[in-house]
Design a protein around this motif. Structure first.
Motif, PDB file in Angstrom:
ATOM      1  N   THR A 180      59.397  89.709  32.788  1.00 34.21           N
ATOM      2  CA  THR A 180      59.487  90.503  34.021  1.00 34.21           C
ATOM      3  C   THR A 180      59.997  89.630  35.162  1.00 34.21           C
ATOM      4  O   THR A 180      60.879  90.021  35.939  1.00 34.21           O
ATOM      5  N   LYS A 181      59.421  88.431  35.236  1.00 34.40           N
ATOM      6  CA  LYS A 181      59.844  87.501  36.299  1.00 34.40           C
ATOM      7  C   LYS A 181      61.354  87.225  36.205  1.00 34.40           C
ATOM      8  O   LYS A 181      62.070  87.313  37.208  1.00 34.40           O
ATOM      9  N   HIS A 182      61.826  86.935  34.998  1.00 36.56           N
ATOM     10  CA  HIS A 182      63.252  86.625  34.838  1.00 36.56           C
ATOM     11  C   HIS A 182      64.114  87.810  35.277  1.00 36.56           C
ATOM     12  O   HIS A 182      65.117  87.644  35.960  1.00 36.56           O
ATOM     13  N   ALA A 183      63.672  89.015  34.887  1.00 35.63           N
ATOM     14  CA  ALA A 183      64.453  90.203  35.255  1.00 35.63           C
ATOM     15  C   ALA A 183      64.451  90.395  36.770  1.00 35.63           C
ATOM     16  O   ALA A 183      65.493  90.636  37.387  1.00 35.63           O
ATOM     17  N   LEU A 184      63.277  90.269  37.377  1.00 34.68           N
ATOM     18  CA  LEU A 184      63.177  90.536  38.821  1.00 34.68           C
ATOM     19  C   LEU A 184      63.987  89.551  39.656  1.00 34.68           C
ATOM     20  O   LEU A 184      64.564  89.924  40.677  1.00 34.68           O
ATOM     21  N   ILE A 185      64.032  88.295  39.221  1.00 37.04           N
ATOM     22  CA  ILE A 185      64.747  87.311  40.056  1.00 37.04           C
ATOM     23  C   ILE A 185      66.248  87.299  39.787  1.00 37.04           C
ATOM     24  O   ILE A 185      67.012  86.844  40.625  1.00 37.04           O
ATOM     25  N   ALA A 186      66.666  87.789  38.621  1.00 38.46           N
ATOM     26  CA  ALA A 186      68.073  87.545  38.283  1.00 38.46           C
ATOM     27  C   ALA A 186      68.821  88.660  37.584  1.00 38.46           C
ATOM     28  O   ALA A 186      70.034  88.544  37.415  1.00 38.46           O
ATOM     29  N   ASP A 187      68.151  89.704  37.137  1.00 42.07           N
ATOM     30  CA  ASP A 187      68.876  90.640  36.287  1.00 42.07           C
ATOM     31  C   ASP A 187      68.392  92.079  36.487  1.00 42.07           C
ATOM     32  O   ASP A 187      67.535  92.570  35.755  1.00 42.07           O
ATOM     33  N   LEU A 190      68.346  94.295  33.338  1.00 44.07           N
ATOM     34  CA  LEU A 190      67.219  94.044  32.437  1.00 44.07           C
ATOM     35  C   LEU A 190      65.963  94.686  33.022  1.00 44.07           C
ATOM     36  O   LEU A 190      65.180  95.311  32.305  1.00 44.07           O
ATOM     37  N   TRP A 191      65.803  94.578  34.342  1.00 47.63           N
ATOM     38  CA  TRP A 191      64.632  95.188  34.970  1.00 47.63           C
ATOM     39  C   TRP A 191      64.640  96.709  34.788  1.00 47.63           C
ATOM     40  O   TRP A 191      63.618  97.311  34.472  1.00 47.63           O
ATOM     41  N   ASN A 192      65.818  97.314  34.961  1.00 50.36           N
ATOM     42  CA  ASN A 192      65.904  98.772  34.792  1.00 50.36           C
ATOM     43  C   ASN A 192      65.465  99.194  33.397  1.00 50.36           C
ATOM     44  O   ASN A 192      64.841 100.236  33.228  1.00 50.36           O
ATOM     45  N   THR A 193      65.803  98.373  32.400  1.00 45.44           N
ATOM     46  CA  THR A 193      65.361  98.694  31.036  1.00 45.44           C
ATOM     47  C   THR A 193      63.859  98.491  30.913  1.00 45.44           C
ATOM     48  O   THR A 193      63.143  99.338  30.381  1.00 45.44           O
ATOM     49  N   MET A 194      63.375  97.356  31.416  1.00 45.66           N
ATOM     50  CA  MET A 194      61.955  97.023  31.219  1.00 45.66           C
ATOM     51  C   MET A 194      61.036  98.025  31.915  1.00 45.66           C
ATOM     52  O   MET A 194      59.983  98.385  31.400  1.00 45.66           O
ATOM     53  N   LYS A 195      61.447  98.454  33.097  1.00 48.10           N
ATOM     54  CA  LYS A 195      60.530  99.307  33.878  1.00 48.10           C
ATOM     55  C   LYS A 195      60.345 100.700  33.250  1.00 48.10           C
ATOM     56  O   LYS A 195      59.425 101.414  33.611  1.00 48.10           O
ATOM     57  N   ILE A 200      53.499  98.254  27.137  1.00 46.46           N
ATOM     58  CA  ILE A 200      54.360  97.156  26.664  1.00 46.46           C
ATOM     59  C   ILE A 200      54.729  97.383  25.191  1.00 46.46           C
ATOM     60  O   ILE A 200      53.845  97.622  24.362  1.00 46.46           O
ATOM     61  N   PRO A 201      56.024  97.315  24.874  1.00 46.69           N
ATOM     62  CA  PRO A 201      56.431  97.556  23.487  1.00 46.69           C
ATOM     63  C   PRO A 201      56.010  96.423  22.558  1.00 46.69           C
ATOM     64  O   PRO A 201      55.646  95.337  23.026  1.00 46.69           O
ATOM     65  N   LEU A 209      65.691  92.297  24.356  1.00 46.20           N
ATOM     66  CA  LEU A 209      65.218  91.963  25.708  1.00 46.20           C
ATOM     67  C   LEU A 209      64.724  90.507  25.763  1.00 46.20           C
ATOM     68  O   LEU A 209      64.899  89.814  26.772  1.00 46.20           O
ATOM     69  N   ILE A 210      64.112  90.062  24.671  1.00 46.71           N
ATOM     70  CA  ILE A 210      63.631  88.664  24.627  1.00 46.71           C
ATOM     71  C   ILE A 210      64.829  87.720  24.740  1.00 46.71           C
ATOM     72  O   ILE A 210      64.802  86.738  25.477  1.00 46.71           O
ATOM     73  N   GLU A 211      65.887  88.066  23.999  1.00 47.76           N
ATOM     74  CA  GLU A 211      67.083  87.208  24.048  1.00 47.76           C
ATOM     75  C   GLU A 211      67.666  87.153  25.458  1.00 47.76           C
ATOM     76  O   GLU A 211      68.034  86.084  25.944  1.00 47.76           O
TER      77      GLU A 211
END
Ligand SMILES: NC(=O)c1ccc[n+]([C@@H]2O[C@H](COP(=O)([O-])OP(=O)(O)OC[C@H]3O[C@@H](n4cnc5c(N)ncnc54)[C@H](O)[C@@H]3O)[C@@H](O)[C@H]2O)c1
Length: 364
Positions: A180-187, A190-195, A200-201, A209-211
């Protein structure tokens, strides 16, 4: 700036039928590492069965996972074991485990005889997207998180996502928090997918998503290995997170790193929202905080509540003042100007902290 030493990254296909990590070790083209530091979990749970044969040859140091192992005394134990085994400088050390085992083992490897070849084989989701890559090795000291250590890159990083099958729900949550942190700061994508995920899957369902999350970390480390600028954004949520961990440790309360970072990010998102006048940005930042709150509530509600009760604002602030990222100007925080864009070295005052802290955790 180029990395001081570029690791070789090898991923084992999830369709592989061979033993965990084995295809990666073979693909390296190297002879197997001589010495192994391994999470004791795999002694009792033989999912990495071949390591038990290596153990029979006296080449495995079993290390208990957890923050209490992240201590200089444990590093000394590892080094004494290496000396006893007569480990040579031209030999290599592989570390298999989650973030705590990797932090200790790779630190020991980075200082043993001034540093030997080291292999990182992450076994938790958190370690695969964060702790196992990037070259930060080290331990806690006198209650302060990650105060002593080195930044030296591993020579090889082998990922094998099949190892996540045995992870607990809590440890999937912990890894998801760093993703989540990686998505929020940079992508933002990715955040749109995660949210979209209300719960949690499973690790199996989130391989792509891990990659992506791991690739964000690799890119940032390559751009700023020694954390002069951009890499500091990876500390998003960590100033408060580390303070919560320190406060919980004093009270002997269980608090895993990912949950602590999640609670820290909820604060940082609320604080970031106070720093913009754009209502649409404010609301996407607050929505992100709500998603994190929901994930934590579904995965670790008790742990979160206990952690929040273990420390008041003043106690947390005194820990935050000791954070490594601070400079002469005081507490320095990472904030988001919008989803996917982080800024570092943002001064945070006690009154700002106290106001946003109370507001941020009303719902947890
Ligand atoms: N060096 C870095 O750049 C960096 C980055 C992020 C976090 N960290 C550090 O990482 C640590 C947290 O790491 P963590 O969350 O992996 O914790 P951890 O190492 O304590 O592992 C969590 C639990 O999972 C177990 N485990 C490991 N692999 C397993 C598997 N495949 N199946 C089932 N159980 C397994 C462990 O035995 C342990 O009980 C913190 O100390 C944090 O400071 C370091």
């Amino acid at each position: 700036m180029a990395l001081s030493q570029k690791p070789t990254y090898i991923s084992v296909p999830s369709s592989s039928r061979e033993g965990l990590f084995q295809p990666g070790l073979q693909a390296s083209g190297q002879s197997p590492p001589e010495w192994w530091i391994v999470d004791v979990f795999f002694q009792k749970n033989p999912s990495i069965d071949w390591i038990l044969d290596v153990d029979q040859q006296g080449r495995v140091y079993w290390l208990q996972a957890g923050e209490s192992s992240k201590a200089l005394a444990e590093v000394e134990n590892v080094i004494e074991w290496l000396i006893q085994k007569d480990a040579k400088r031209n030999e290599s050390i592989a570390v298999i485990g989650g973030g705590t085992v990797l932090d200790v083992g790779l630190f020991a490897a980075s200082i043993y005889q001034r540093g030997v070849q080291k292999w990182s084989l992450p076994t938790t989701l958190l370690a695969a997207v964060d702790a196992g890559i990037g070259g930060k090795n080290g331990v806690n000291f006198k209650g302060f998180k990650n105060y002593i250590g080195t930044i030296t890159q591993p020579d090889f990083v082998i990922s094998d996502f099949r190892v996540f099958q045995t992870l607990s729900t809590l440890d999937v949550l912990n890894g998801w928090m760093e993703m989540t942190k990686h998505a929020l700061i940079a992508d933002p994508e990715l955040w749109n997918t995660m949210k979209q995920f209300k719960t949690i899957p499973s690790p199996k369902a989130m391989h792509p998503l891990i990659e992506e999350a791991a690739a964000i970390k690799k890119r940032m480390v390559e751009a700023d290995e020694f954390e002069f600028g951009l890499r500091k954004t990876l500390n998003f949520g960590h100033t408060v997170g580390h303070a919560l961990e320190s406060a919980a440790a004093v009270k002997n309360a269980d608090l895993s790193h990912g949950v602590a970072v999640g609670l820290g990010m909820i604060f940082s998102l609320h604080w970031s929202a106070t720093r913009t006048e754009h209502l649409d940005i404010q609301s996407e930042l607050i929505d992100a905080a709500k998603s994190i709150e929901q994930w934590i509530k579904s995965g670790a509600p008790e742990q979160a509540r206990t952690a929040l009760q273990a420390a008041d604002c003043a106690t947390l602030w005194s820990c935050m003042k000791k954070d490594k990222k601070n400079d002469i100007r005081g507490v320095q925080e990472v904030s988001l100007t919008k989803i996917g864009h982080a800024v570092w070295n943002q001064p945070l005052s006690f009154s700002e902290f106290a106001t946003c802290w109370t507001k941020a955790h009303e719902g947890v």
